[in-house]
Design an enzyme around this catalytic site. Structure first.
Site, PDB file in Angstrom:
ATOM      1  N   ARG A 107      10.436 -10.367  23.688  1.00  0.00           N
ATOM      2  CA  ARG A 107       9.884 -11.722  23.513  1.00  0.00           C
ATOM      3  C   ARG A 107      11.010 -12.686  23.874  1.00  0.00           C
ATOM      4  O   ARG A 107      12.073 -12.680  23.243  1.00  0.00           O
ATOM      5  CB  ARG A 107       9.416 -11.941  22.075  1.00  0.00           C
ATOM      6  CG  ARG A 107       9.156 -13.403  21.759  1.00  0.00           C
ATOM      7  CD  ARG A 107       8.411 -13.604  20.467  1.00  0.00           C
ATOM      8  NE  ARG A 107       7.022 -13.212  20.601  1.00  0.00           N
ATOM      9  CZ  ARG A 107       6.071 -13.555  19.747  1.00  0.00           C
ATOM     10  NH1 ARG A 107       6.348 -14.287  18.691  1.00  0.00           N
ATOM     11  NH2 ARG A 107       4.829 -13.157  19.939  1.00  0.00           N
ATOM     12  N   HIS A 134       1.312 -14.180  27.562  1.00  0.00           N
ATOM     13  CA  HIS A 134       1.258 -13.401  26.319  1.00  0.00           C
ATOM     14  C   HIS A 134       0.190 -12.303  26.491  1.00  0.00           C
ATOM     15  O   HIS A 134      -0.858 -12.323  25.842  1.00  0.00           O
ATOM     16  CB  HIS A 134       0.918 -14.329  25.146  1.00  0.00           C
ATOM     17  CG  HIS A 134       1.227 -13.760  23.801  1.00  0.00           C
ATOM     18  ND1 HIS A 134       1.817 -12.524  23.622  1.00  0.00           N
ATOM     19  CD2 HIS A 134       1.020 -14.257  22.544  1.00  0.00           C
ATOM     20  CE1 HIS A 134       1.963 -12.298  22.325  1.00  0.00           C
ATOM     21  NE2 HIS A 134       1.491 -13.323  21.656  1.00  0.00           N
ATOM     22  N   GLN A 137      -1.464 -10.238  23.543  1.00  0.00           N
ATOM     23  CA  GLN A 137      -2.415 -10.984  22.718  1.00  0.00           C
ATOM     24  C   GLN A 137      -3.804 -11.009  23.367  1.00  0.00           C
ATOM     25  O   GLN A 137      -4.819 -10.809  22.699  1.00  0.00           O
ATOM     26  CB  GLN A 137      -1.907 -12.420  22.501  1.00  0.00           C
ATOM     27  CG  GLN A 137      -2.803 -13.232  21.588  1.00  0.00           C
ATOM     28  CD  GLN A 137      -2.791 -12.735  20.160  1.00  0.00           C
ATOM     29  OE1 GLN A 137      -1.735 -12.575  19.568  1.00  0.00           O
ATOM     30  NE2 GLN A 137      -3.963 -12.474  19.581  1.00  0.00           N
ATOM     31  N   ASP A 233      -4.851 -22.745  20.464  1.00  0.00           N
ATOM     32  CA  ASP A 233      -3.507 -22.284  20.097  1.00  0.00           C
ATOM     33  C   ASP A 233      -2.742 -23.510  19.592  1.00  0.00           C
ATOM     34  O   ASP A 233      -3.222 -24.648  19.720  1.00  0.00           O
ATOM     35  CB  ASP A 233      -2.842 -21.688  21.363  1.00  0.00           C
ATOM     36  CG  ASP A 233      -1.504 -21.008  21.106  1.00  0.00           C
ATOM     37  OD1 ASP A 233      -1.134 -20.813  19.934  1.00  0.00           O
ATOM     38  OD2 ASP A 233      -0.820 -20.682  22.099  1.00  0.00           O
ATOM     39  N   CYS A 273      -4.668 -17.040  18.293  1.00  0.00           N
ATOM     40  CA  CYS A 273      -3.686 -15.949  18.258  1.00  0.00           C
ATOM     41  C   CYS A 273      -2.846 -15.967  16.992  1.00  0.00           C
ATOM     42  O   CYS A 273      -2.236 -14.953  16.646  1.00  0.00           O
ATOM     43  CB  CYS A 273      -2.808 -15.990  19.504  1.00  0.00           C
ATOM     44  SG  CYS A 273      -1.794 -17.467  19.663  1.00  0.00           S
ATOM     45  N   ARG A 301      -4.018  -6.275  17.451  1.00  0.00           N
ATOM     46  CA  ARG A 301      -2.753  -6.225  18.199  1.00  0.00           C
ATOM     47  C   ARG A 301      -2.158  -4.824  18.085  1.00  0.00           C
ATOM     48  O   ARG A 301      -1.694  -4.247  19.058  1.00  0.00           O
ATOM     49  CB  ARG A 301      -1.753  -7.251  17.639  1.00  0.00           C
ATOM     50  CG  ARG A 301      -2.023  -8.704  17.997  1.00  0.00           C
ATOM     51  CD  ARG A 301      -1.774  -8.994  19.466  1.00  0.00           C
ATOM     52  NE  ARG A 301      -0.407  -8.724  19.866  1.00  0.00           N
ATOM     53  CZ  ARG A 301       0.627  -9.558  19.702  1.00  0.00           C
ATOM     54  NH1 ARG A 301       0.445 -10.742  19.180  1.00  0.00           N
ATOM     55  NH2 ARG A 301       1.847  -9.224  20.112  1.00  0.00           N
TER      56      ARG A 301
HETATM   57  N1  NVA Z   1       1.727 -20.411  22.435  1.00  0.00           N
HETATM   58  C1  NVA Z   1       2.389 -19.948  21.243  1.00  0.00           C
HETATM   59  C2  NVA Z   1       1.883 -18.598  20.868  1.00  0.00           C
HETATM   60  C3  NVA Z   1       2.489 -18.023  19.610  1.00  0.00           C
HETATM   61  C4  NVA Z   1       2.035 -16.615  19.344  1.00  0.00           C
HETATM   62  C5  NVA Z   1       3.900 -19.934  21.462  1.00  0.00           C
HETATM   63  O1  NVA Z   1       4.317 -19.561  22.563  1.00  0.00           O
HETATM   64  O2  NVA Z   1       4.639 -20.300  20.551  1.00  0.00           O
HETATM   65  N1   CP Z   2       0.209 -14.068  17.893  1.00  0.00           N
HETATM   66  C1   CP Z   2       1.515 -13.724  17.845  1.00  0.00           C
HETATM   67  O1   CP Z   2       2.106 -13.278  18.823  1.00  0.00           O
HETATM   68  O2   CP Z   2       2.078 -13.899  16.629  1.00  0.00           O
HETATM   69  P1   CP Z   2       3.633 -13.795  16.265  1.00  0.00           P
HETATM   70  O3   CP Z   2       4.312 -14.986  16.900  1.00  0.00           O
HETATM   71  O4   CP Z   2       3.665 -13.845  14.769  1.00  0.00           O
HETATM   72  O5   CP Z   2       4.187 -12.510  16.804  1.00  0.00           O
END
Ligand code: NVA
Ligand code: CP
Length: 318
Positions: A107, A134, A137, A233, A273, A301
């Site tokens: 990540r 992502h 997800q 989101d 998500c 997930r």
């Molecule tokens: N769009 C959000 C998703 C979090 C799971 C982010 O990138 O923070």
């Molecule tokens: N939806 C998702 O990826 O959640 P986290 O940021 O908690 O991993």
């Protein structure tokens, strides 16, 4: 050059429709076994390295629990507690880490960073979220949709049932939106996009081949009209915190509320998500209401990622 013999999952279109059919079937089986406390240990002695440069709850727990349940083990690294935070080149990190583990989940920020890591990795790399995508997800979201609205006569998730469906995206043109668009192109559904001005999806960043699988709406309620699924989101994704105040103002009319859900089909589902901010991108009434499947999405997930890890390491097992 990335080694073509290694299968990475860096964006949604790294797999084809047939591979998704396989993954959904495996995820259904793996989930069934998990619920029955039946052992499923195809990855004994395999190790997953998880590298987090941004925060996480679901991604961490689902990959870590999932890998143990497959018989393997995990190593957890963050920027702060590894040399990644002290400017060791990503290429060097990839070469070293991938000599010791069988699979890597990352990540991070820019998609180019995970691509550079993959280019120098001896093992498959999975995108656990970047600024641009992502995919894990959306894999879970599609599986969740099929469980609720798209099973075949044997009760199996059938991705053919996605064809012709309408997904309304209300909010930021972000990593989730980009990934929904790739999925629509690959699996034959349409995304109705409504984003505030200045926060639109960039089709080049999303890596789209055509404009045939999405329609743009100024008014979010119009995007929801007749939709099979409404989804949103956070207004401010990780890494964009400095823009928070401006975003709060720009996104004020992009809160998914009961009125928007009424515009969708009566059987429409709501997805997010998570993490969610009630009263910002979604009203409490909607996310905690009867059309919401957000807890199934979160749980799934783990099941879909178990299927993904099995596939990347072992290929099509029966
Ligand atoms: N769009 C959000 C998703 C979090 C799971 C982010 O990138 O923070
Ligand atoms: N939806 C998702 O990826 O959640 P986290 O940021 O908690 O991993």
């Amino acid at each position: 050059m990335t080694n073509p013999a290694i299968k990475h999952y860096l964006q949604f279109n790294d797999l084809n429709a047939d591979e998704y059919r396989h993954l959904f079937a495996r995820a259904a089986l793996i989930k069934k076994k998990f619920k029955a406390y039946e052992k499923h240990h195809p990855l004994v002695d395999r190790t997953l390295a998880m590298i987090f440069e941004k925060a996480s709850t679901r991604t961490r727990v689902s990959f870590e629990a999932g890998m143990y349940q497959l018989g393997g083990s995990v190593v957890h690294l963050t920027t702060g507690d590894s040399q990644l935070g002290r400017a060791e080149p990503i290429e060097d990190s990839a070469k070293v880490i991938s000599r010791m583990v069988d699979l890597v989940m990352i990540r991070t920020y820019e998609q180019t960073k995970i691509e550079r890591f993959a280019t120098h990795s001896r093992v498959p790399v999975i995108n656990g979220l970047t600024n641009e995508f992502h995919p894990c997800q959306i894999l879970a979201d599609l599986f969740t949709y099929l469980e609720h609205r798209g099973t075949d006569t044997l009760g199996q998730p059938d991705p053919a049932r996605l064809a012709g469906k309408v997904v309304a995206w209300v909010g930021d043109g972000n990593n989730m939106a980009n990934t929904w668009l790739q999925a629509a192109e690959l699996l034959g559904f349409t995304v109705h996009l409504s984003t505030p001005s200045g926060y639109e999806v960039d089709p080049a960043v999303a890596g789209l081949r055509s404009s045939g699988s999405y329609k743009i709406f100024k008014d979010p309620r119009d995007a929801c009209a007749g939709a099979d699924l409404v989804t949103t989101d956070v207004w401010t994704s990780m890494g964009y915190e400095a823009e928070n105040e401006a975003r709060m103002r720009a996104f004020a009319n992009w809160c998914v509320n009961a009125d928007m859900m009424r515009a969708a089909k009566p059987e429409a589902l709501f997805m997010h998500c998570l993490p969610a901010h009630r009263g910002e991108e979604v009203s409490a009434e909607v996310i905690d209401g009867p059309q919401s499947v957000v807890w199934d999405e979160a749980e799934n997930r783990m099941h879909v990622q178990k299927a993904l890890m099995e596939y990347l390491l072992l290929g099509r097992v029966a």
